[in-house]
Design a protein around this motif. Sequence first.
Motif, short mmCIF file in Angstrom:
data_model
loop_
_atom_site.label_atom_id
_atom_site.label_comp_id
_atom_site.label_asym_id
_atom_site.label_seq_id
_atom_site.Cartn_x
_atom_site.Cartn_y
_atom_site.Cartn_z
N PHE A 153 9.73 2.57 2.58
CA PHE A 153 8.99 2.71 1.30
C PHE A 153 9.75 2.78 0.16
O PHE A 153 9.17 3.14 -0.80
CB PHE A 153 7.81 3.79 1.60
N PHE A 154 11.32 2.95 0.26
CA PHE A 154 11.90 3.24 -0.82
C PHE A 154 13.18 2.62 -0.50
O PHE A 154 13.58 2.24 0.60
CB PHE A 154 12.23 4.72 -1.33
N GLY A 155 14.04 2.40 -1.51
CA GLY A 155 15.53 1.82 -1.34
C GLY A 155 15.63 0.40 -1.45
O GLY A 155 14.84 -0.19 -2.17
N VAL A 156 16.50 -0.34 -0.98
CA VAL A 156 17.08 -1.67 -0.99
C VAL A 156 15.99 -2.60 -0.58
O VAL A 156 15.52 -3.14 -1.38
CB VAL A 156 18.54 -1.70 -0.31
N GLU A 157 15.72 -2.29 0.54
CA GLU A 157 14.56 -3.23 1.29
C GLU A 157 13.21 -3.24 0.33
O GLU A 157 12.63 -4.24 0.21
CB GLU A 157 14.41 -2.94 2.60
N LYS A 158 12.82 -1.86 0.06
CA LYS A 158 11.52 -1.98 -0.90
C LYS A 158 11.65 -2.68 -2.06
O LYS A 158 10.57 -3.28 -2.49
CB LYS A 158 11.24 -0.42 -1.12
N LYS A 159 12.91 -2.52 -2.66
CA LYS A 159 13.00 -3.20 -3.94
C LYS A 159 12.97 -4.82 -3.82
O LYS A 159 12.37 -5.29 -4.74
CB LYS A 159 14.50 -2.90 -4.78
N LYS A 160 13.53 -5.30 -2.76
CA LYS A 160 13.57 -6.66 -2.38
C LYS A 160 11.91 -7.05 -2.37
O LYS A 160 11.52 -8.21 -2.75
CB LYS A 160 14.18 -6.95 -1.27
N MET A 161 11.24 -6.08 -1.52
CA MET A 161 9.85 -6.24 -1.38
C MET A 161 9.06 -6.52 -3.09
O MET A 161 8.20 -7.22 -2.92
CB MET A 161 9.18 -5.33 -0.34
N LEU A 162 9.49 -5.46 -3.69
CA LEU A 162 8.89 -5.51 -5.15
C LEU A 162 8.96 -6.69 -5.75
O LEU A 162 8.06 -7.45 -6.78
CB LEU A 162 9.42 -4.46 -5.74
N ASP A 163 10.21 -7.52 -5.58
CA ASP A 163 10.70 -8.65 -6.19
C ASP A 163 9.75 -9.86 -5.78
O ASP A 163 9.56 -10.64 -6.55
CB ASP A 163 12.14 -9.10 -5.76
N GLN A 164 8.97 -9.57 -4.65
CA GLN A 164 8.28 -10.74 -4.00
C GLN A 164 6.70 -10.24 -4.42
O GLN A 164 5.90 -10.98 -3.69
CB GLN A 164 8.09 -11.03 -2.77
N TRP A 165 6.34 -9.38 -5.54
CA TRP A 165 5.06 -8.81 -5.69
C TRP A 165 3.91 -9.82 -5.87
O TRP A 165 2.93 -9.66 -5.36
CB TRP A 165 5.25 -7.77 -6.89
N ARG A 166 4.34 -10.71 -6.47
CA ARG A 166 3.24 -11.87 -6.71
C ARG A 166 2.93 -12.46 -5.40
O ARG A 166 1.84 -13.17 -5.51
CB ARG A 166 3.86 -13.05 -7.41
N GLN A 177 5.20 -0.39 2.91
CA GLN A 177 6.33 -0.37 3.51
C GLN A 177 7.02 -1.83 3.67
O GLN A 177 6.20 -2.84 3.64
CB GLN A 177 6.26 0.27 4.94
N ALA A 178 8.15 -1.96 3.42
CA ALA A 178 8.76 -3.26 3.60
C ALA A 178 8.87 -3.83 5.01
O ALA A 178 9.33 -3.00 5.86
CB ALA A 178 10.57 -3.46 3.31
N PRO A 179 7.90 -4.83 5.41
CA PRO A 179 7.86 -5.26 6.61
C PRO A 179 9.12 -5.71 7.22
O PRO A 179 10.01 -6.22 6.90
CB PRO A 179 6.87 -6.81 6.51
N GLY A 180 9.19 -5.02 8.65
CA GLY A 180 10.50 -5.23 9.44
C GLY A 180 11.73 -4.61 9.12
O GLY A 180 12.75 -4.78 9.49
N ALA A 181 11.80 -3.86 7.82
CA ALA A 181 13.10 -3.09 7.39
C ALA A 181 13.12 -1.83 8.28
O ALA A 181 12.40 -1.32 8.80
CB ALA A 181 12.88 -3.01 6.06
N ASP A 182 14.69 -1.72 8.43
CA ASP A 182 14.87 -0.35 9.02
C ASP A 182 14.54 0.60 7.91
O ASP A 182 14.66 0.65 6.67
CB ASP A 182 16.67 -0.51 9.07
N ALA A 183 14.36 1.94 8.42
CA ALA A 183 14.11 3.16 7.51
C ALA A 183 15.43 3.10 6.68
O ALA A 183 16.65 3.02 7.02
CB ALA A 183 13.89 4.27 8.47
N PRO A 184 15.00 3.59 5.48
CA PRO A 184 13.80 3.93 4.65
C PRO A 184 12.95 2.59 4.44
O PRO A 184 13.56 1.61 4.01
CB PRO A 184 13.94 4.48 3.54
#
Lengths: 551, 189
Positions: free
Chosen positions: A357-370, A348-355
């Motif tokens: 585990f998917f959506g815009v905030e999760k994608k931003k989190m994936l950008d920081q995967w490293r 889950q994207a830390p601190g994000a509003d729902a949703p």
Amino acid sequence: MSAAEQTDVLVIGSGFGGAIAAYHLAAGGAKVEVLERGPWLEGKDFDQDYLLGSSYTKVFDFVAGDGMSLLGGNCVGGGSVVYFAALPRAPRFVFERHGGIGRRMWPAMIDRDALDPWYDRVAEAIPARTQDWNDVSYPGGLWAAACAHAGHTANPVPVGIDTATCTNCNWMMAGCRFDAKRSLLFNYLPAAIAHGTRIRPLHEVQYLSRTDDGGYRVHYNVIDDEDYRVTVGGGVIDAKLVIVAAGAGATPVILQRSEPHLGSMPHAVGRYFSGNGERLNTAVFDEDRVRDVLGLTGPGGRPYGAFQVGKGPTVACWDYLDGSRPEYSRFSLEQLYFPPGLGTILAQAPGADAPTFFGVEKKKMLDQWRNWLIIFQMTEDDNEGVFGPPPPTGNAVRISQQMLGRGPLRYNPTPNTLRGWAEADAACKDILERDGLAKVAPWTNDLVGAYTVHPLASCRIGDDPATSALDDRHELRGHPGIFVTDGSAVPGALTVNPAMTIAALAERAMPGIVEAARRRGIEVSYGAPAPDGSTAGRRGVRDLLPGLVRG
Amino acid sequence: MRPDPPGAEQTRVLTLEAFADTIVPGEKRSPDDRAIAGAAPGPGAVEAGALELLAWDATGITDALPELVGLLNEHARAFAAEHGAELDDDVPPFVALDFGQRTALVQRLLDPGHPEKEFWVLLALFSNMAYDSAAHRHTAEALADGHPGLTAMGFAHPDSDGLWRFPEYSYGRALADLHPDTIESGSLG
């Protein structure tokens, strides 16, 4: 009708419980057959590839339940092929746990001191070794530094990995391409084969029935080697003694399905399941803070950016494994790499509003995967898992051609379990978010329930027939000649990775099983050395043997 | 002149694309792209190959897709009616929802209490996997072709033999004190 095949001992499953049993019984002179539901792969077959149908999906079994999903091995070598090779011993307090039954859940005969000689036997066979700080990968180092910054200790985890040949590629969940992970394919299994054991892959046992001579008939399906949803054959084998070691997600299912043929099963078959209290958190680090606060310089001069590098878990914080803390408040916090796919979807994207585990905030989190770091919490759960009626075949209704299925486990976490998770989450957050190092959130339980890679206790040992399916020698109550030696025999959550304990219990069960085999007319003796011929472990347990053989 | 309402195949493609785009959103492929809402910069699950993965029967979900597309559009119609939203007929109902509405509906479908949750979880799972692990492609090839998800995540490229190795892997120094009860085996005593 042609006569059924005959063997002395039939072993169901080739993971830790099955391999250790097969080795000792074959080395002692018994004719041993092993039926393994998964394929037989080795070094060159292990792909570094997420393509469906590669070794990654062939060797895993992901079973979604109601409230909990299980990840387990599905290949010759079982969990040892897919696991992260972490081999800590269970802390002393674990053996004194009461759980929900109001009394000690482990058999009176077993505590840490009693198990240590058996741990030694396993450590000699695998072999397990402590990592030094030069072995610790960047993510483990980062976790250690964050722990130290928060006033905690942190330990490199003992592992069954040859660090000299390990490339830190982090593909070990798909099987080790470089033969650095010392799975059962390198010790117990080849030694068992050298003593005449026959292993049949893609043979999925469905149920047991009785033979006229007091033995058991084992009924299996043969599974297609690419599409596991397809059965291509089947058969039976008669055995004088059966070892069930299909894993905690499958052993109780086989026994439940056998009930119409064998008679009633102990109440604890398919009950008291534990997910080892497992839960995961994913943190996203701020590299500037890693440099400024922790003073780390990593790959190419970057402070971190190395989540992908390493070998599963390398460092754990064990400060909360303190026997003076109340039950359910003791847990380990272990750095762990979980690959994309299985390791990203539930984050889950830390601190994000729902949703989250998917959506815009999760994608931003994936950008920081490293800059991710996963912390694996092993807490004390309440053995609240219960298996419903068995599916038509196997341990799950298979959805995908490989890996993904729907199983009968129901797991509704109790307030004790939830409290343990909350305390572990808080401890993680305290360490990781201190001075702005990272933001962290637990994985969601909304998609596939809680998630365990270490299913345990669904057919457990104990002294109380009402709450244990096996006696303290691992024999199934009311069904002489059937023994269970896998993770399902472990009484409850261990607060650390369980492979070492599962293996030590299997080693400890062997003298009694050999004796039972002799009584069932099998010519076999106990006393094999370690698979490589070493004898120190055998010497270490010699004085314990009389207590393990039924008088 | 308004275009004809979408046919079955077009409905299937547009609806599944819009669902996948809700899971991992991306930028529009063209200004008149209706399936992709354009809610996030860079390519999302659709361009990562979500439909390709869903069409592969190895997933176990392929046969159910026509039914799921129908259900999703029914849910979208009900959602629109509930919220007083107008749906235009040029595209399937789910596609006619805006990104916020699609997201709210998908959240509802993935909620632990939803009776069809299991199917929507699978659809979400494989949409995600197309992006973050390219499960429909050999990983090394996907990376070499610049697969959008793996590339955005910074997934490392393999060596020339197609295998991954990280010769640089450790800070190489002690970074914490050991637990005082640590014994020789590396476990706690």
